[in-house]
Design a protein around this motif. Structure first.
Motif, PDB file in Angstrom:
ATOM      1  N   HIS A 103      -4.849 -31.229  17.909  1.00  0.00           N
ATOM      2  CA  HIS A 103      -5.063 -29.984  17.165  1.00  0.00           C
ATOM      3  C   HIS A 103      -4.274 -28.834  17.787  1.00  0.00           C
ATOM      4  O   HIS A 103      -3.783 -28.929  18.911  1.00  0.00           O
ATOM      5  CB  HIS A 103      -6.559 -29.648  17.101  1.00  0.00           C
ATOM      6  N   ASP A 104      -4.159 -27.744  17.024  1.00  0.00           N
ATOM      7  CA  ASP A 104      -3.395 -26.592  17.503  1.00  0.00           C
ATOM      8  C   ASP A 104      -4.255 -25.638  18.333  1.00  0.00           C
ATOM      9  O   ASP A 104      -3.788 -24.567  18.727  1.00  0.00           O
ATOM     10  CB  ASP A 104      -2.791 -25.823  16.325  1.00  0.00           C
ATOM     11  N   GLY A 105      -5.524 -26.018  18.557  1.00  0.00           N
ATOM     12  CA  GLY A 105      -6.389 -25.155  19.352  1.00  0.00           C
ATOM     13  C   GLY A 105      -7.280 -26.005  20.236  1.00  0.00           C
ATOM     14  O   GLY A 105      -7.351 -27.232  20.082  1.00  0.00           O
ATOM     15  N   PRO A 161       5.780 -36.626   8.084  1.00  0.00           N
ATOM     16  CA  PRO A 161       6.870 -37.219   8.866  1.00  0.00           C
ATOM     17  C   PRO A 161       7.081 -36.536  10.226  1.00  0.00           C
ATOM     18  O   PRO A 161       7.418 -37.194  11.211  1.00  0.00           O
ATOM     19  CB  PRO A 161       8.097 -37.035   7.960  1.00  0.00           C
ATOM     20  N   PHE A 162       6.851 -35.206  10.272  1.00  0.00           N
ATOM     21  CA  PHE A 162       6.949 -34.480  11.547  1.00  0.00           C
ATOM     22  C   PHE A 162       5.923 -35.019  12.545  1.00  0.00           C
ATOM     23  O   PHE A 162       6.216 -35.216  13.723  1.00  0.00           O
ATOM     24  CB  PHE A 162       6.720 -32.990  11.281  1.00  0.00           C
ATOM     25  N   ARG A 163       4.713 -35.255  12.065  1.00  0.00           N
ATOM     26  CA  ARG A 163       3.673 -35.770  12.963  1.00  0.00           C
ATOM     27  C   ARG A 163       4.004 -37.192  13.407  1.00  0.00           C
ATOM     28  O   ARG A 163       3.661 -37.585  14.519  1.00  0.00           O
ATOM     29  CB  ARG A 163       2.293 -35.678  12.283  1.00  0.00           C
ATOM     30  N   VAL A 221       7.396 -18.489   6.164  1.00  0.00           N
ATOM     31  CA  VAL A 221       6.591 -19.186   5.163  1.00  0.00           C
ATOM     32  C   VAL A 221       6.883 -20.678   5.323  1.00  0.00           C
ATOM     33  O   VAL A 221       8.028 -21.085   5.481  1.00  0.00           O
ATOM     34  CB  VAL A 221       6.948 -18.735   3.731  1.00  0.00           C
ATOM     35  N   LYS A 222       5.837 -21.482   5.228  1.00  0.00           N
ATOM     36  CA  LYS A 222       5.993 -22.911   5.480  1.00  0.00           C
ATOM     37  C   LYS A 222       4.909 -23.695   4.745  1.00  0.00           C
ATOM     38  O   LYS A 222       3.744 -23.313   4.840  1.00  0.00           O
ATOM     39  CB  LYS A 222       5.873 -23.139   6.987  1.00  0.00           C
ATOM     40  N   PRO A 223       5.238 -24.778   4.066  1.00  0.00           N
ATOM     41  CA  PRO A 223       6.566 -25.277   3.699  1.00  0.00           C
ATOM     42  C   PRO A 223       7.346 -24.283   2.814  1.00  0.00           C
ATOM     43  O   PRO A 223       6.846 -23.203   2.528  1.00  0.00           O
ATOM     44  CB  PRO A 223       6.256 -26.553   2.909  1.00  0.00           C
TER      45      PRO A 223
HETATM   46  C1  PBG Z   1       2.683 -27.839  14.686  1.00  0.00           C
HETATM   47  C2  PBG Z   1       3.836 -27.852  13.759  1.00  0.00           C
HETATM   48  C3  PBG Z   1       3.912 -28.641  12.603  1.00  0.00           C
HETATM   49  C4  PBG Z   1       5.182 -28.434  12.072  1.00  0.00           C
HETATM   50  C5  PBG Z   1       5.848 -27.515  12.900  1.00  0.00           C
HETATM   51  N1  PBG Z   1       4.986 -27.155  13.932  1.00  0.00           N
HETATM   52  C6  PBG Z   1       2.964 -29.625  12.027  1.00  0.00           C
HETATM   53  C7  PBG Z   1       1.550 -29.276  11.849  1.00  0.00           C
HETATM   54  O1  PBG Z   1       1.162 -28.108  11.774  1.00  0.00           O
HETATM   55  O2  PBG Z   1       0.757 -30.218  11.814  1.00  0.00           O
HETATM   56  C8  PBG Z   1       5.695 -29.133  10.848  1.00  0.00           C
HETATM   57  C9  PBG Z   1       7.147 -29.139  10.623  1.00  0.00           C
HETATM   58  C10 PBG Z   1       7.614 -30.134   9.641  1.00  0.00           C
HETATM   59  O3  PBG Z   1       6.816 -30.816   8.945  1.00  0.00           O
HETATM   60  O4  PBG Z   1       8.834 -30.278   9.515  1.00  0.00           O
HETATM   61  N2  PBG Z   1       2.221 -26.706  15.221  1.00  0.00           N
END
Ligand code: PBG
Length: 323
Positions: free
Chosen positions: A128-130, A202-204, A246-248
């Motif tokens: 997780h991010d936290g 795919p990033f994960r 902004v993401k995606p």
């Molecule tokens: C994680 C992070 C993620 C991406 C960039 N930083 C994945 C997530 O939040 O789970 C995704 C980038 C991508 O999918 O290309 N902090």
């Protein structure tokens, strides 16, 4: 008919004369994945053409990008599972893979712009991010970790710090830590409107960083919401962000436009891993024209209002002279 809009499309010269939007190498940011070891280069199976590089090969990859005029890189580490823990301590250990990579790139290519990712997930045993406490993602305790991580990145030579975690108050917290330690010149590119998206899969895979339980919906935004992006963007601006992201990108062009219309700060858009995978899969099947599909995607993101685009297509569009 007095107005015949087709007259402005009648030849290539006229079409080019009235073209409103361009993408150039200067707008592109190339995300790069790093792994431990020597002379390693392993392809991410869900991202054909995208590799994880050991630091020695990373330097060669950066060099070949620099020659193409691609000079901004966003680095992401694949961390050995054994080094992960609850508090992501590996993220600020001096000799860690990531900090070594930043130092090496800046040493060999001082003119390159290095963006670093500040978030716990690649180093967290919970994915997780936290910080996780009884299944809850703690906000304020996480800020302390993010501050240490950002400071370590600044010391290693980062030009831009990019917090991607979506904790409340992290831009202001990181700004304060950087300033207190003499890094007032280090920029912050904030992931302002980052959605809880299916397109990060795919990033994960690339980083082996998927959450070990649950999802990221208590911190990343609901894909159904647009106005909430303004709340996030306004906070990040007040807290001292230099860029808003902004993401995606493609599924959120309306959000890019909304932020563009409501701030004077440059907007970055992250054309994420799943967007890349979709395009590549269709191309492999022979269902899309590669050059046309990719340049249309990037042009559309610029047209919506993005100044900079983080994209896995960055190198190939320059190598193939598609822009
Ligand atoms: C994680 C992070 C993620 C991406 C960039 N930083 C994945 C997530 O939040 O789970 C995704 C980038 C991508 O999918 O290309 N902090």
């Amino acid at each position: 008919m007095l107005q015949r809009p087709r007259r402005n499309r009648k030849s290539e010269v006229i079409r080019q004369m009235v073209q409103e939007t361009y993408v150039s190498a200067a707008n592109l940011i190339f995300p790069l994945f790093i792994i431990d070891g020597e002379n390693q280069k392993t392809e991410v199976s869900s991202m054909p053409g995208i590799f994880r590089y050991s630091v020695d090969n990373l330097l060669r990859e950066v060099e070949s990008c620099m020659k193409l005029g691609l000079k901004t890189f966003d680095l992401f580490p694949n961390i050995d599972e054994a080094l992960k823990d609850t508090f992501a301590t590996e993220s600020y250990r001096e000799e860690s893979l990531y900090l070594r990579a930043i130092r090496e790139v800046k040493k060999e290519f001082p003119e390159a712009c290095v963006i670093t990712d500040v978030a716990m997930d690649p180093y967290s045993s919970d994915g997780h991010d936290g910080i996780v406490d009884n299944g809850e993602i703690l906000n304020d305790a996480t800020l302390e970790v993010l501050g240490k991580m950002a400071l370590a990145h600044a010391r290693a030579g980062a030009d831009i710090i990019a917090p991607s975690d979506m904790m409340d108050g992290r831009v202001g917290f990181i700004r304060q830590v950087l300033d207190e330690h003499g890094y007032s010149g280090v920029s912050i590119m904030s992931y302002s409107a980052k959605y809880a998206s299916a397109f990060y899969g795919p990033f994960r895979d690339a980083l082996n960083s998927a959450p070990k339980f649950g999802d990221k919906k208590t911190y990343q935004m609901n894909p159904a919401n647009q106005r909430e992006a303004l709340i996030e963007a306004n906070l990040d601006e007040q807290e001292g962000a230099d860029f808003l992201m902004v993401k995606p990108a493609l599924p959120y062009l309306d959000v890019i436009k909304l932020l563009k219309d409501n701030t004077e700060l440059p907007i970055a858009a992250y054309n994420v891993s799943g967007e890349y995978a979709m395009i590549k899969a269709a191309i492999q099947k022979g269902w899309l024209n590669e050059q046309r599909a990719i340049t249309e995607v990037l042009t559309s993101i610029r047209r919506a209002g993005a100044t900079a685009i983080l994209t896995y297509h960055a190198k190939e569009v320059l190598e193939n002279k598609w822009l």
